[in-house]
Motif scaffolding. Sequence first.
Motif, PDB file in Angstrom:
ATOM      1  N   SER A  30       0.864  -1.292   0.026  1.00 42.22           N
ATOM      2  CA  SER A  30      -0.025  -0.016  -0.144  1.00 42.22           C
ATOM      3  C   SER A  30       0.731   1.096   0.115  1.00 42.22           C
ATOM      4  O   SER A  30       0.400   2.307  -0.467  1.00 42.22           O
ATOM      5  CB  SER A  30      -0.962   0.134   1.233  1.00 42.22           C
ATOM      6  N   VAL A  31       2.090   1.202   0.591  1.00 46.80           N
ATOM      7  CA  VAL A  31       2.987   2.448   0.444  1.00 46.80           C
ATOM      8  C   VAL A  31       3.905   2.696  -0.839  1.00 46.80           C
ATOM      9  O   VAL A  31       3.457   3.641  -1.392  1.00 46.80           O
ATOM     10  CB  VAL A  31       4.016   2.371   1.452  1.00 46.80           C
ATOM     11  N   CYS A  32       4.278   1.611  -1.475  1.00 43.85           N
ATOM     12  CA  CYS A  32       5.199   1.824  -2.626  1.00 43.85           C
ATOM     13  C   CYS A  32       4.454   1.309  -3.900  1.00 43.85           C
ATOM     14  O   CYS A  32       5.061   1.247  -5.110  1.00 43.85           O
ATOM     15  CB  CYS A  32       6.451   1.327  -2.365  1.00 43.85           C
ATOM     16  N   LYS A  33       3.397   0.439  -3.933  1.00 39.47           N
ATOM     17  CA  LYS A  33       2.828  -0.037  -4.942  1.00 39.47           C
ATOM     18  C   LYS A  33       3.604  -1.278  -5.457  1.00 39.47           C
ATOM     19  O   LYS A  33       3.352  -1.763  -6.658  1.00 39.47           O
ATOM     20  CB  LYS A  33       2.221   0.911  -5.902  1.00 39.47           C
ATOM     21  N   SER A  34       4.611  -1.982  -4.922  1.00 36.75           N
ATOM     22  CA  SER A  34       5.325  -3.056  -5.473  1.00 36.75           C
ATOM     23  C   SER A  34       4.434  -4.319  -5.106  1.00 36.75           C
ATOM     24  O   SER A  34       3.573  -4.474  -4.399  1.00 36.75           O
ATOM     25  CB  SER A  34       6.466  -3.248  -4.459  1.00 36.75           C
TER      26      SER A  34
END
Length: 94
Positions: A60-64
């Motif tokens: 949810s933070v970096c979309k990895s």
Amino acid sequence: MIPSSKQHVLLLHTGFSIMARGHQKIQSQQKNAKKQAEMKKAKGHDQKTAAKAALVFTCSVCKSQMPDPKTFKQHFESKHPKSPLPPELEGVEA
């Protein structure tokens, strides 16, 4: 270019017939269609598409994207230590 009547005589003189080439052409087209279908079938299972389908968890933070929750938790703990752990990773052991 040879006129068609002379073409026919020339073909008969050399031992070829017009119908045999027509039949060979059809056989060649069928063989080529079968070969193309086999190549397309073999190409359909490429690794890039399969790997992309396996990435089911998204940070949810970096979309990895990650393939499993264990990897996702390891990623989250190492890359985003200050962010709170998402609820879907609470019970997962890394």
